[in-house]
Write an enzyme that holds these catalytic residues in place. Sequence first.
Site, PDB file in Angstrom:
ATOM      1  N   GLY A  12      37.064  -6.978 -27.299  1.00 27.26           N
ATOM      2  CA  GLY A  12      37.586  -7.585 -26.077  1.00 27.26           C
ATOM      3  C   GLY A  12      37.551  -6.609 -24.918  1.00 27.26           C
ATOM      4  CE  LYS A 187      26.600  -9.398 -37.449  1.00 30.20           C
ATOM      5  NZ  LYS A 187      27.761  -8.998 -38.152  1.00 30.20           N
ATOM      6  CG  ASN A 191      28.808  -9.844 -41.623  1.00 31.10           C
ATOM      7  OD1 ASN A 191      28.623 -10.586 -40.665  1.00 31.10           O
ATOM      8  ND2 ASN A 191      28.872  -8.534 -41.479  1.00 31.10           N
TER       9      ASN A 191
END
Length: 306
Positions: A12, A187, A191
Amino acid sequence: MKITVLGCGAVGQLWLGYLQAKGHTVQGWQRIAEAAPVHFTLQQPSEPDSASGQQRQYQVPCNDPHHLASSDCLLVTLKAGAVAPALLPLLDKLSASCAIVLLHNGMGSLSEPQLAQIQQPLLQGITSHGALRYAPHSVRHTGYGETHLGALNAAGQTRLDAITDVLNAALPPVTAHTDIRPRLWHKLAVNCAINPLTALQQCRNGALLSQQAELQALCGETAAVMNAEGIAVSAEQLLVGVNQVIQATAENFSSMHQDITLQRASEIDYITGYLIRRAQAHGLAVPHHQALYAAIKQLESAHAKR
Ligand code: KPL
């Protein structure tokens, strides 16, 4: 553009910094309402010929409801498990045209009924930029990556190009896709292979290069589920991709390794857990993923009891 970033962790703050540097009017939004602005130092990756990257100080306002109500974009950088509880209560405080962009690891952060509740343009992205919060007010951009974006609803499709342009100007490259699902699944496949194994073995990503048989078994199960989801890919192609990421991030500790080490809840339910739920929906067995899921869950519940 007026932008609110929901979640002021490392990722963020990375986007807050780069967007503010481009002249956008940004604010952070934190779960625990804090009137105080977020201030942080953002250190950019070092250039090959200098010891450390350029540092810039940022100060951004936080939790201003007027800014939220007039935002053109809400960038959600929370972990998958935190998205629904933080985002859903904000929906009726956002304008109908505010584009919501989800940017997290894993899939399935919003259920079908929750997705249907969202009238605003909804986009989902995946980013490989590295960000590390190394002190309470210091974030390091540990490595340049790339970001891919796509729409999750029809309204999102109409805003995809404009949002891609804004994010791309701030932290390139950002690429728009007409169908983001294959990107998200690729992705997820990476992962599902790297994260639980490194968390269980408490090792760096690079240590997995010597475990090709286990990686192959995981990729085989993942490919079968992806094929059932309509994504054409072979186990061999997934294994090549997984090994490339392992090599490129050999020195890193995966995010799940860090969560388990720090005894935080991991994203297993949105990574391996999501894959298992989709496998079950297609009647497919994924025993290697099941075993990793159970082992991580056991570790998490042991930590919770302490
Ligand atoms: O995305 C990652 C993570 O740690 O969550 C990888 C690609 C495995 C890099 O560490």
